[in-house]
Design a protein around this motif. Structure first.
Motif, PDB file in Angstrom:
ATOM      1  N   TYR A  95      -1.650  52.946 -13.638  1.00 17.08           N
ATOM      2  CA  TYR A  95      -1.274  54.070 -14.506  1.00 17.08           C
ATOM      3  C   TYR A  95      -2.425  54.448 -15.438  1.00 17.08           C
ATOM      4  O   TYR A  95      -2.769  55.630 -15.563  1.00 17.08           O
ATOM      5  N   VAL A  96      -3.015  53.448 -16.080  1.00 13.93           N
ATOM      6  CA  VAL A  96      -4.100  53.721 -17.032  1.00 13.93           C
ATOM      7  C   VAL A  96      -5.308  54.328 -16.324  1.00 13.93           C
ATOM      8  O   VAL A  96      -6.031  55.151 -16.897  1.00 13.93           O
ATOM      9  N   GLN A  97      -5.504  53.967 -15.070  1.00 15.16           N
ATOM     10  CA  GLN A  97      -6.634  54.510 -14.306  1.00 15.16           C
ATOM     11  C   GLN A  97      -6.328  55.867 -13.676  1.00 15.16           C
ATOM     12  O   GLN A  97      -7.157  56.426 -12.966  1.00 15.16           O
ATOM     13  N   GLY A  98      -5.117  56.392 -13.936  1.00 15.97           N
ATOM     14  CA  GLY A  98      -4.770  57.720 -13.449  1.00 15.97           C
ATOM     15  C   GLY A  98      -4.345  57.770 -11.999  1.00 15.97           C
ATOM     16  O   GLY A  98      -4.260  58.859 -11.414  1.00 15.97           O
ATOM     17  N   ASP A 124      -1.063  56.310 -22.754  1.00 17.45           N
ATOM     18  CA  ASP A 124      -1.634  57.608 -22.357  1.00 17.45           C
ATOM     19  C   ASP A 124      -3.034  57.793 -22.943  1.00 17.45           C
ATOM     20  O   ASP A 124      -3.914  58.378 -22.293  1.00 17.45           O
ATOM     21  N   ARG A 127      -5.338  55.818 -20.908  1.00 16.97           N
ATOM     22  CA  ARG A 127      -5.558  56.561 -19.652  1.00 16.97           C
ATOM     23  C   ARG A 127      -6.603  57.659 -19.855  1.00 16.97           C
ATOM     24  O   ARG A 127      -7.511  57.830 -19.036  1.00 16.97           O
ATOM     25  N   GLU A 128      -6.468  58.380 -20.946  1.00 15.08           N
ATOM     26  CA  GLU A 128      -7.388  59.487 -21.242  1.00 15.08           C
ATOM     27  C   GLU A 128      -8.801  58.997 -21.524  1.00 15.08           C
ATOM     28  O   GLU A 128      -9.793  59.610 -21.106  1.00 15.08           O
ATOM     29  N   HIS A 130     -10.048  55.907 -20.702  1.00 12.95           N
ATOM     30  CA  HIS A 130     -10.509  54.874 -19.758  1.00 12.95           C
ATOM     31  C   HIS A 130     -10.687  53.516 -20.449  1.00 12.95           C
ATOM     32  O   HIS A 130     -11.706  52.844 -20.261  1.00 12.95           O
TER      33      HIS A 130
END
Length: 297
Positions: A95-98, A124, A127-128, A130
């Motif tokens: 999820y964090v890596q998109g 989030d 995620r944004e 990295h």
């Protein structure tokens, strides 16, 4: 003319000019500032933010600290949280890596009920930006196993399961004040209960404390596994797991005595301008929040 003046005096006495949502204090309960918290956090190897799980001020300040530390330590910040269990690391990383959506994360991981409101903003942001995000907690089935059968039950789990727990055997010192107080609160005695295999009340009480301890040990283990010199790990956990410089702190110190650790402990007070004596030395920073603060659940 005297009545309005008297009324104004009464109003001034009854209502403060400002209603702050929180105050920060030193271990000696001297007032301090967010700027000092941020500066010291940026210089630490590990920051343990001891939250109250349903407190919106804790979650808001966690988010602010995450954003501000990223601005200072960009490329050298790692996040970790009790709220994610080690066997859900792949789902969290994806999820964090998109790679996946929030709906897919909800299916793939055991998210806390308040994830969307309280932890998703941080996930989030990671995620944004990295930022690596580590699932540090022991899978709950293993904590439950210890609470029912004792530490020796961990010897029976699979090789894959053992990779999701701190390396065995795990040392648990039930004489540490936090574990001892937990057992006393549950009706235990002196923290010297037996191995926990016979189902007696002292054993059951001690095993409950041991279950908390393997959470602390596992969170400390995965923090260290994912920390490198020059980085700061910002870790979110329930206040119990790091207050009084015990729990996760104790296990970190066993492996890395020279690690620079900063702790924050959250307390709710009827008057945040007047911290209580028993709030002394809870952590490097004491976060005082009004007791009547609204809850997230």
């Amino acid at each position: 003319m005297r009545l309005p003046v008297l009324l104004l005096c009464l109003l001034a006495f009854a209502f403060r000019a400002d209603k702050p949502a929180y105050r920060l204090y030193t271990p000696a309960l001297k007032s301090t500032s967010y700027a000092k918290l941020l500066r010291q956090a940026a210089e630490a190897d590990v920051v343990l933010f001891g939250e109250l799980h349903n407190n919106p001020i804790c979650h808001w300040l966690e988010f602010q600290l995450t954003k501000d530390l990223q601005a200072i330590r960009k490329g050298n910040l790692v996040l970790g949280a009790e709220m994610f269990e080690a066997d859900n690391q792949t789902a969290l990383s994806d999820y964090v890596q998109g790679k996946t959506t929030s709906k897919e994360l909800a299916v793939q991981a055991r998210l806390w009920p308040n994830f969307d409101t309280d932890y998703k903003p941080i996930a989030d942001f990671a995620r944004e930006q990295h930022i690596p995000f580590i699932a540090t907690n022991v899978p709950r089935r293993y904590a439950r196993l210890v609470s029912r059968q004792g530490l020796s039950a961990l010897d029976t789990i699979s090789a894959d399961g053992k990779r999701q727990v701190a390396p065995l055997p795990i040392t648990v010192d039930l004489t540490l004040p936090g574990y001892k107080a937990m057992m006393e609160m549950m009706g235990g005695t002196d923290g010297k209960a037996g191995a926990g295999q016979h189902g007696s009340q002292p054993d059951m009480t001690a095993n409950f404390a041991r279950a908390q301890a393997i959470k602390d040990a596992t969170m400390a283990y995965f923090i260290l596994q994912n920390w490198k010199s020059g980085q700061t790990v910002l870790h979110f956990n329930g206040d119990y797991h790091s207050k009084n410089f015990e729990g996760i702190v104790w296990y970190l110190r066993q492996k890395q005595p020279n690690l620079k650790i900063l702790t924050l402990s959250s307390v709710e007070l009827s008057d945040i301008e007047k911290p209580e004596v028993d709030n002394r030395n809870l952590a490097d920073f004491v976060l005082a929040i009004p007791a009547d603060m609204t809850k997230t659940y």
